[in-house]
Design a protein around this motif. Structure first.
Motif, PDB file in Angstrom:
ATOM      1  N   TYR A  47       8.667   9.067  -6.684  1.00  0.00           N
ATOM      2  CA  TYR A  47       9.005   8.003  -5.745  1.00  0.00           C
ATOM      3  C   TYR A  47       7.774   7.658  -4.920  1.00  0.00           C
ATOM      4  CZ  TYR A  47      13.760   9.391  -6.908  1.00  0.00           C
ATOM      5  OH  TYR A  47      14.913   9.681  -7.590  1.00  0.00           O
ATOM      6  N   LEU A  48       7.434   6.393  -4.905  1.00  0.00           N
ATOM      7  CA  LEU A  48       6.328   5.907  -4.093  1.00  0.00           C
ATOM      8  C   LEU A  48       6.912   5.104  -2.943  1.00  0.00           C
ATOM      9  CD1 LEU A  48       3.979   4.563  -6.908  1.00  0.00           C
ATOM     10  CD2 LEU A  48       4.003   6.862  -5.916  1.00  0.00           C
ATOM     11  N   LEU A  49       6.532   5.436  -1.725  1.00  0.00           N
ATOM     12  CA  LEU A  49       6.942   4.641  -0.578  1.00  0.00           C
ATOM     13  C   LEU A  49       5.825   3.640  -0.308  1.00  0.00           C
ATOM     14  CD1 LEU A  49       9.247   4.295   1.414  1.00  0.00           C
ATOM     15  CD2 LEU A  49       8.026   5.809   3.000  1.00  0.00           C
ATOM     16  N   VAL A  50       6.129   2.370  -0.486  1.00  0.00           N
ATOM     17  CA  VAL A  50       5.126   1.312  -0.416  1.00  0.00           C
ATOM     18  C   VAL A  50       5.362   0.465   0.831  1.00  0.00           C
ATOM     19  CG1 VAL A  50       4.185  -0.716  -1.578  1.00  0.00           C
ATOM     20  CG2 VAL A  50       4.912   1.268  -2.920  1.00  0.00           C
ATOM     21  N   ASN A  51       4.299   0.236   1.565  1.00  0.00           N
ATOM     22  CA  ASN A  51       4.383  -0.563   2.779  1.00  0.00           C
ATOM     23  C   ASN A  51       4.036  -2.017   2.470  1.00  0.00           C
ATOM     24  OD1 ASN A  51       4.643  -1.299   5.437  1.00  0.00           O
ATOM     25  ND2 ASN A  51       2.612  -0.608   6.040  1.00  0.00           N
ATOM     26  N   ARG A  52       5.070  -2.867   2.493  1.00  0.00           N
ATOM     27  CA  ARG A  52       4.858  -4.297   2.376  1.00  0.00           C
ATOM     28  C   ARG A  52       4.609  -4.874   3.762  1.00  0.00           C
ATOM     29  NH1 ARG A  52       9.517  -6.572   1.638  1.00  0.00           N
ATOM     30  NH2 ARG A  52       8.709  -8.514   0.767  1.00  0.00           N
ATOM     31  N   LYS A  53       4.176  -6.080   3.836  1.00  0.00           N
ATOM     32  CA  LYS A  53       3.955  -6.733   5.122  1.00  0.00           C
ATOM     33  C   LYS A  53       5.254  -6.825   5.910  1.00  0.00           C
ATOM     34  CE  LYS A  53       2.173 -11.032   7.133  1.00  0.00           C
ATOM     35  NZ  LYS A  53       1.608 -12.377   6.829  1.00  0.00           N
ATOM     36  N   ALA A  54       6.392  -7.007   5.188  1.00  0.00           N
ATOM     37  CA  ALA A  54       7.687  -7.174   5.849  1.00  0.00           C
ATOM     38  C   ALA A  54       8.446  -5.869   6.006  1.00  0.00           C
ATOM     39  CB  ALA A  54       8.541  -8.166   5.072  1.00  0.00           C
ATOM     40  N   GLY A  55       7.891  -4.743   5.533  1.00  0.00           N
ATOM     41  CA  GLY A  55       8.595  -3.472   5.654  1.00  0.00           C
ATOM     42  C   GLY A  55       8.369  -2.578   4.454  1.00  0.00           C
ATOM     43  N   TRP A  59       1.853   6.747 -15.318  1.00  0.00           N
ATOM     44  CA  TRP A  59       0.875   6.334 -14.313  1.00  0.00           C
ATOM     45  C   TRP A  59       1.146   7.030 -12.991  1.00  0.00           C
ATOM     46  CZ3 TRP A  59       0.823   3.815  -9.622  1.00  0.00           C
ATOM     47  CH2 TRP A  59      -0.389   3.219  -9.253  1.00  0.00           C
ATOM     48  N   THR A  60       0.129   7.428 -12.295  1.00  0.00           N
ATOM     49  CA  THR A  60       0.300   8.072 -10.994  1.00  0.00           C
ATOM     50  C   THR A  60      -0.499   7.315  -9.948  1.00  0.00           C
ATOM     51  OG1 THR A  60      -1.554   9.564 -11.409  1.00  0.00           O
ATOM     52  CG2 THR A  60       0.647  10.357 -11.990  1.00  0.00           C
ATOM     53  N   ALA A  61       0.007   7.326  -8.742  1.00  0.00           N
ATOM     54  CA  ALA A  61      -0.678   6.665  -7.625  1.00  0.00           C
ATOM     55  C   ALA A  61      -0.866   7.665  -6.504  1.00  0.00           C
ATOM     56  CB  ALA A  61       0.143   5.476  -7.139  1.00  0.00           C
ATOM     57  N   ARG A  66       0.833  -1.199   0.000  1.00  0.00           N
ATOM     58  CA  ARG A  66       0.000   0.000   0.000  1.00  0.00           C
ATOM     59  C   ARG A  66       0.869   1.251   0.000  1.00  0.00           C
ATOM     60  NH1 ARG A  66      -5.180   0.125   0.771  1.00  0.00           N
ATOM     61  NH2 ARG A  66      -5.186  -1.979   1.696  1.00  0.00           N
ATOM     62  N   VAL A  67       0.519   2.207  -0.859  1.00  0.00           N
ATOM     63  CA  VAL A  67       1.262   3.460  -0.958  1.00  0.00           C
ATOM     64  C   VAL A  67       0.996   4.298   0.294  1.00  0.00           C
ATOM     65  CG1 VAL A  67       1.589   5.586  -2.267  1.00  0.00           C
ATOM     66  CG2 VAL A  67       1.121   3.433  -3.470  1.00  0.00           C
ATOM     67  N   ILE A  68       2.046   4.674   0.991  1.00  0.00           N
ATOM     68  CA  ILE A  68       1.876   5.506   2.191  1.00  0.00           C
ATOM     69  C   ILE A  68       2.375   6.937   1.974  1.00  0.00           C
ATOM     70  CG2 ILE A  68       1.987   3.520   3.732  1.00  0.00           C
ATOM     71  CD1 ILE A  68       4.815   4.369   4.463  1.00  0.00           C
ATOM     72  N   SER A  69       3.181   7.155   0.937  1.00  0.00           N
ATOM     73  CA  SER A  69       3.603   8.521   0.624  1.00  0.00           C
ATOM     74  C   SER A  69       4.112   8.576  -0.810  1.00  0.00           C
ATOM     75  CB  SER A  69       4.697   9.008   1.586  1.00  0.00           C
ATOM     76  OG  SER A  69       5.903   8.294   1.393  1.00  0.00           O
TER      77      SER A  69
END
Length: 261
Positions: A179-187, A203-205, A167-170
């Motif tokens: 730059y997309l900061l993505v939260n994986r289950k492991a980090g 593409w934009t998120a 999930r994109v958090i920032s």
């Protein structure tokens, strides 16, 4: 029975000795020439061998060696975050190619033979290119490896094409791209979209969206062993998922309940 005179026998022995010496000399020259050619082109290895640490000192035993690797370009030089670098992948792993000599274009999908010296930058190994030759230009699509969301250590996938979900958090942007900061289950993992590339990702998120991203995986902050960055290559490398995989069991149960009802 014919008996040879002493002078004739001596001449024949001398001739035989000369032929043997000439053959031995020729073999020696061939071995020296083969060794010289091997040294010039570098020992042919697979990428995974470059990380071997047999003496246990925490560094690759191949640093400084001239080697040759054969593989397919997984990230072309014009799509790389550093325009003098590209990434190569073979059946055993992937590695960055640093072109400090301006050897020319390196294109995604090309099958190449790359020769250079093994160098270390932070936690990464790279090849300081001395020569690169293209074997084929059929632009074969390379398959990605799915990174397990619960696995924090993605080092075995560094340099390879990998797919992550989260999930994109920032979101941030600079002259180099988005730059997309993505939260994986492991980090957390940073997904980089290079706007300078000829195959720029349009593409934009937005924050809160669950995405699946594919690209070449590399370390991000070298002081952190579990900090990674993913370099995307085209629009198709990013996919927005309306129903995140973690919700699949719930959605499936709900659908089954509605059908029964």
């Amino acid at each position: 029975m014919v008996l040879l005179r002493q002078p004739e026998l001596k001449v024949r022995r001398t001739l035989l000795f000369s032929l043997v010496c000439a053959a031995a000399f020729s073999l020696a020259l061939g071995a020296i020439d083969a060794q010289a050619q091997s040294s010039a082109s570098g020992e042919r290895v697979v990428v995974a061998d470059l990380a071997k640490d047999y003496d246990g000192d925490g560094a690759s035993d191949r640093i400084g060696d001239r080697i040759t690797v054969v593989g397919r370009v997984s990230l072309g030089k014009m799509m790389s975050p550093r325009f003098n670098s590209a990434y190569l992948q073979d059946s055993s792993g992937g590695i960055r190619l640093d072109d400090t000599r301006g050897l020319g274009e390196i294109v995604y999908g090309d099958s190449v033979v790359a020769t250079g010296r093994v160098v270390r930058e932070g936690r990464n190994l790279a090849v300081d290119l001395e020569s690169i030759n293209v074997l084929a230009t059929n632009r074969t699509i390379l398959l990605s490896v799915r990174a397990r969301n619960g696995e924090p250590n993605l080092s075995p996938l560094v340099g390879r094409i990998a797919t992550i979900e989260g999930r994109v958090i920032s979101k941030a942007a600079d002259a180099g791209g988005t730059y997309l900061l993505v939260n994986r289950k492991a980090g957390l993992i940073s997904v980089r979209i290079d706007n300078r590339s000829p195959r720029s990702v349009a593409w934009t998120a937005s924050r809160g969206q669950y995405i699946r991203a594919t690209g070449v995986l590399d370390h991000y902050r070298h002081e952190d062993p579990f900090s990674y960055q993913l370099y995307t290559r085209s629009d198709s490398d990013l996919e927005k998922m309306l129903i995140p995989p973690p919700l699949y069991p719930w959605v499936g149960g709900l659908a089954a309940g509605l059908l029964v009802y």
